[in-house]
Design an enzyme around this catalytic site. Structure first.
Site, short mmCIF file in Angstrom:
data_model
loop_
_atom_site.label_atom_id
_atom_site.label_comp_id
_atom_site.label_asym_id
_atom_site.label_seq_id
_atom_site.Cartn_x
_atom_site.Cartn_y
_atom_site.Cartn_z
N ASP A 205 3.51 25.76 5.83
CA ASP A 205 3.93 26.51 6.86
C ASP A 205 3.12 26.24 8.12
O ASP A 205 1.68 26.55 7.69
CB ASP A 205 4.39 27.79 6.54
CG ASP A 205 4.88 28.67 7.73
OD1 ASP A 205 5.90 28.42 8.14
OD2 ASP A 205 4.12 29.66 8.14
N GLU A 265 -5.02 15.32 -8.27
CA GLU A 265 -5.28 15.51 -9.61
C GLU A 265 -4.20 15.55 -10.46
O GLU A 265 -4.25 15.63 -11.91
CB GLU A 265 -6.17 17.01 -9.63
CG GLU A 265 -7.44 16.95 -8.87
CD GLU A 265 -8.25 18.28 -9.13
OE1 GLU A 265 -7.94 18.94 -10.09
OE2 GLU A 265 -9.13 18.58 -8.36
#
Length: 545
Positions: A205, A265
């Site tokens: 957002d 990751e």
């Protein structure tokens, strides 16, 4: 047993179905949609052909801005269910081969967040610098002229600290201080929490609102001829300023690189950012998605405003993006939870509304980029007329009647016309079900093979059947007049696309283009006498030989 290869590139060209959880499906009769309700409707979303869902915030919140004011990043608000309900949602979605993206609101929190409570308690405490605090001017007025998107000054006086704190949105949504690395670390920890629970990505957002200028300089005025009102309505003077200091700062890039490093990751996590900037929107999109070390894609407000997509406008938007960064991968949306539904925002005569809806979704699904669809647009829902006494949105309540807020696009999803509340809830809905929407309930449209709902299904399947429409390059052919045409190309696969974007028949010269028509998309166009004949709001797709 051989494991299925992980597609790290799944987001590129993905169709993402946005769910506003308060309004999608209520499972317990309290009138508010919830996670169990979403889980029960996942087979419907899978049958539509969406690749992923994006769920608007369901975190713990006082709900001043209906979840976009977070008081705990790592828990589910009880009105939506529990962490266990979320885990079940992820499992069911993955079983249906649907990815799960959630809305992260990192630029600000609720003033009920423990971080803010600690920050306002002292000027020299552990979290005193976690939010944007500033002294008053000598006359007691705010530190500068920055304006809130929700109206008024972007500063609120705190009587305990005797300072102002910054809020780009409601006064109960204080902005976090991204210049403090401890803040960044805490937000990345919250991001990791949801990645460890199995989410596939995030919608970020207000991604360009994270960082403010520490100079706190006044924003300069914006000349009237340059003012636009997509990010904020004309009833709000927000668009009167050039927002060069309160958002979109260069330091944001360093945080986005940290964020991307965390996502990398995980096997295939991805992120799409929302960019709200009237002046430099596509430039920011390019900056934030370039180089493969920031977010994967962004969308701006180019197609979320009042400007109807014409050939010239679409060409301009893509031209500006390519000029800024030819390698950036965009994400496009015509509707979401913050703007009037496009069936109402781009009005046509009632007898042509269905045809216009059909060609516009065909265009959206054919442009280079990923796509966000907003719940109910597959039904052709128009903006609901919500009476003042039923309004919930503080934005609309403040600016009524010149701006009626966002409730009109947030009314409940309509599932079953035989039910008083259209199958959304057995209790009184938090917003009224719009009566005109009931005639477009899923139960009705699903029975009609020629309905807009099935048109969406066909087009999503058609898109998947042609890889160049998903991940190919785009080359414009015709961008003047009323017909837009371009070629999508991926390797040796070339798909020619043409769209008549007006409510009258149009012809397009076709002598020099060797194209074999493709079926399966639901449009009827013909090639006669060296011309492509497109009916009003018609489209054509063909394979270039």
């Amino acid at each position: 047993m051989q494991e299925t290869a992980i597609d790290k590139d799944w987001w590129r060209g993905a169709v993402i179905y946005q769910i506003y959880p308060r309004s999608y499906q209520d499972s317990n009769g309290d009138g508010i949609g919830d996670l169990k309700g979403i889980t029960s409707r996942l087979p419907y979303i899978a049958s539509l052909g969406a690749d992923a869902i994006w769920i608007s915030p369901f975190f713990t919140s006082p709900m001043d801005d209906f979840g976009y004011d977070v008081s705990d990043y790592c828990d589910v608000d009880p009105m939506f269910g529990s962490l266990g309900d979320f885990d079940e949602l992820v499992k069911v979605a993955h079983d249906l081969n649907v990815k799960v993206m959630i809305d992260l609101v990192l630029s600000h929190t609720s003033n009920q967040h423990e971080w803010f409570k600690q920050s306002r308690s002292s000027r020299d405490g552990e979290k005193s610098d976690w939010y944007v605090w500033a002294d008053a001017k000598p006359d007691g007025s705010p530190p500068n002229n920055w304006i809130s998107i929700f109206g008024g000054a972007a500063w609120e006086w705190d009587s305990h600290r005797r300072q102002y704190y910054m809020h780009n949105f409601l006064a109960s949504q204080p902005d976090l201080n991204f210049h403090n690395m401890d803040v960044q670390d805490a937000l990345l920890d919250a991001t990791r929490f949801w990645l460890d629970r199995g989410v596939d990505g995030f919608r970020l957002d207000t991604i360009n609102f994270y960082v403010h200028s520490q100079s706190l300089k006044d924003n300069p005025p914006l000349p009237p001829e340059r003012r636009k009102f997509n990010t904020a309505p004309a009833a709000n003077p927000y668009g009167y300023q050039s927002h060069v200091y309160d958002k979109s700062q260069p330091e944001n890039l360093a945080f986005l690189k940290r964020f991307r490093s965390l996502l990398d990751e995980y096997p295939a996590a991805a992120a799409v950012g929302e960019v709200g900037d009237e002046e430099r929107g596509l430039e920011i999109v390019a900056d934030y998605t370039s180089g493969g070390d920031k977010v994967h894609m962004c969308y701006g407000f180019d197609f979320l405003g009042e400007t109807v997509p014409s050939p010239a406008f679409v060409h301009q938007v893509f031209g500006d993006l390519i000029k800024a960064s030819p390698d950036s991968w965009p994400c496009w949306a015509f509707s979401n939870h913050d703007v009037p539904r496009y069936a109402s925002r781009w009005p046509v005569s009632p007898d042509l509304q269905d045809a216009a809806n059909r060609v516009r979704i065909a265009l959206l699904l054919s442009m280079r980029g990923s796509v966000c669809l907003y719940q109910g647009e597959e039904l052709g829902l128009e903006e609901a007329d919500v009476a003042y006494e039923d309004l919930q949105d503080p934005y609309g309540i403040r600016f009524w009647p010149d701006f009626k807020g966002r409730d009109g696009c947030r009314t409940p999803m309509v599932w079953d016309e035989s039910n008083e509340n259209a199958g959304f809830s057995s209790g009184k809905p938090w917003l009224p079900v719009a009566e005109p929407h009931k005639a477009k309930a899923v139960s009705i449209l699903d029975k009609d093979d020629g309905s807009l709902l099935h048109h969406y299904q066909r087009l999503l399947a058609f898109r998947k059947a042609h890889p160049s429409l998903v991940k190919g390059d785009l080359h414009f052919v015709k961008t003047d007049g009323d017909v837009l045409s371009f070629v999508r190309q991926l390797g040796d696969d070339h798909v020619f696309c043409a769209f008549n974007l007006v409510g009258e028949d149009r012809d397009m010269p076709f002598d020099s283009i060797n194209v074999a028509p493709i079926d399966g998309h639901g449009f009827a166009s013909t090639i006669e006498d060296g011309k492509l004949k497109l009916p009003a709001y018609g489209a054509f797709f063909g394979v270039m030989e």
